[in-house]
Design an enzyme around this catalytic site. Structure first.
Site, short mmCIF file in Angstrom:
data_model
loop_
_atom_site.label_atom_id
_atom_site.label_comp_id
_atom_site.label_asym_id
_atom_site.label_seq_id
_atom_site.Cartn_x
_atom_site.Cartn_y
_atom_site.Cartn_z
N GLU A 277 0.82 -1.21 0.00
CA GLU A 277 0.00 0.00 0.00
C GLU A 277 0.86 1.27 0.00
O GLU A 277 0.43 2.32 -0.46
CB GLU A 277 -0.93 -0.02 1.23
CG GLU A 277 -2.29 0.59 0.94
CD GLU A 277 -3.27 0.44 2.10
OE1 GLU A 277 -2.91 -0.05 3.18
OE2 GLU A 277 -4.43 0.84 1.92
N HIS A 298 6.81 -26.41 -0.45
CA HIS A 298 6.18 -27.49 -1.20
C HIS A 298 5.14 -26.95 -2.18
O HIS A 298 4.31 -27.68 -2.69
CB HIS A 298 5.53 -28.48 -0.23
CG HIS A 298 6.54 -29.11 0.68
ND1 HIS A 298 7.13 -30.32 0.42
CD2 HIS A 298 7.12 -28.64 1.81
CE1 HIS A 298 8.00 -30.60 1.37
NE2 HIS A 298 8.02 -29.59 2.22
N LYS A 412 -13.69 1.61 -3.85
CA LYS A 412 -14.67 2.13 -2.89
C LYS A 412 -15.70 3.00 -3.60
O LYS A 412 -16.89 2.89 -3.34
CB LYS A 412 -13.97 2.99 -1.82
CG LYS A 412 -13.24 2.21 -0.77
CD LYS A 412 -12.81 3.15 0.34
CE LYS A 412 -11.81 2.51 1.26
NZ LYS A 412 -11.16 3.46 2.15
#
Ligand code: PA5
Length: 423
Positions: A277, A298, A412
């Protein structure tokens, strides 16, 4: 003090390039280290740990958290992103044996999750802490409304002593707290969410889970003293930021935070948020990825070893563990693992760590290593401050503002349109 080993990156970048860059940018670094931040003042509350370590605030937090430790079965932390990642990383690692169970809300919009949470709260003694810098964020706002209703039904007017609000002074959330008699803690105006763990945002929930918050602050302050008192050429945060910057200039695209203690899982989420961010702007930034080893060896390990050669790795190594176990020989069953007889599990894990560094290095991955002695509040404090400082310098080298997040607004505004918020 945490140790930073970057020898391996120097082999990729050349010592001269790293240290020349530091010399060439000495003036910029002086400005970055200067205590006077002029127009950027509003973002720098985290820069001096002392600033938010007032005795009054510590006492207030400790008193309330003591009440919670004594009276609560469950403490619900409502918040998202910078408003919960720091506290959650501490609680998940350090408060596993806490009598108070900490549950999380306001970090997703899942109906299942909220219904499951409500079910878990039934019949329990519940306290909750809503944390929001800007009380417009949908996730905590929605959860707070739902949980307030639940608390009203359970406690009626006694709800007031069970709700703690952490918000910006003078904000609508502050007013809401005052009008309803909820305890209020300040979300510092001069600190953004992902830099806020050393303020009441990260400290109060940690205290409620029984963690020694003064130790966290002490570790952070020692780190601050170290970083601000050492020459640029010897400064681990500067060197790490320069290495990241030079790697990106040379076409590296990703940085993995790899660790061998699962207790660091939520810390790695905090780290991912901090760098993603803060730096993912203007089409720049190393993409931060967390890897919990040995499990992820793995899966993702294949890519790190042999995928596209554009990734670097930072290992977070913990030297000592609280609990160790020695492998006993099995005289009854032949399972092919006798070579482990009498070894400590910690030692096996350390060998896996060393082997992985070796393998990834020979696979042309620049591997840096940060080592802490153990996972304690003190060392978490050091890690938080160290990474915040590095992220700040690294963002500045990339000419982005590490403290804003304009990209987050895009989804948003689309969502608010669809929800008809402004109709
Ligand atoms: O780092 C940040 O600033 C963000 O991640 C915020 O913490 C997050 O969006 C939550 O914001 P708020 O506390 O305003 O609800």
């Amino acid at each position: 003090m945490l140790k930073f080993d970057f020898e391996n990156s120097l082999a990729f970048l050349g010592d001269n390039n790293v240290f020349n860059y530091i010399e060439e940018n000495e003036e910029t670094l002086k400005q970055l280290f200067s205590e006077k931040k002029e127009d950027k003042e509003q973002f720098f509350g985290w820069f001096n740990v002392e600033k938010w370590k007032t005795q009054e605030l510590i006492v207030k937090m400790k008193q309330k958290s003591q009440e919670i430790c004594e009276k609560a079965d469950v403490f619900v932390l409502i918040g998202v992103g910078g408003s919960n990642n720091g506290a959650r990383s501490l609680i998940k690692a350090l408060a596993k044996e806490s009598k108070v169970e900490v549950l999380y809300a306001g970090n997703n919009l899942s109906s299942n999750a909220i219904c499951e949470l409500l079910d878990k709260l039934k019949g329990k003694s519940v306290y909750m802490n809503i944390i929001a810098k800007n009380f417009e964020t949908l996730e905590p706002g929605l959860s707070f409304r739902i949980l307030r209703r639940f608390m009203w039904e359970q406690y009626g007017d006694d709800i007031a002593e069970r709700v703690i609000v952490t918000g910006t002074e003078g904000s609508p959330l502050h007013r809401l707290a005052d009008e309803n008699g909820y305890m209020f803690l300040p979300f510092p105006k001069d600190i953004g969410g992902r830099f806020s763990v050393l303020s009441p945002v990260g400290l109060f929930p940690s205290a409620a889970a029984g963690i020694d918050i003064e130790e966290i602050l002490y570790g952070a302050m020692e780190m601050e003293r170290e970083l601000k008192g050492i020459s640029f050429r010897a400064n681990p945060a500067v060197i790490y930021a320069v290495i990241r910057h030079l790697l990106e200039e040379r076409g590296f695209a990703m940085e993995f935070l790899s660790f061998f203690e699962p207790d660091l899982e939520y810390f790695s989420k905090w780290w991912v948020q901090l760098f993603a961010e803060s730096e993912g702007k203007n089409h720049k930034g190393l993409y931060p990825v967390a890897c919990s080893f040995s499990e992820d060896l793995h899966s993702v390990g294949q890519y790190i070893q042999s995928g596209k050669r554009n990734l670097a790795e930072l290992f977070l190594h913990v030297e000592n563990v609280a609990k160790n176990y020695r492998v006993h020989p099995d005289i009854k069953i032949t399972d092919g693992f006798d070579y482990l007889d009498y070894m400590e599990v910690k030692m096996i894990n350390d060998i896996a760590f060393r082997a992985t560094v070796q393998a990834h290095t020979s696979g042309s991955v620049p591997c840096n290593i940060i080592t802490v002695s153990k996972l304690t509040p003190y060392y978490f404090g050091q890690l938080f401050y160290f990474f915040q400082f590095t992220c700040y310098i690294s963002g500045m080298f990339n000419a982005v503002n590490p403290f804003d997040q304009p990209g987050v607004e895009a989804y948003k505004s689309e969502m608010f349109k669809l929800l008809k918020k402004y109709d």
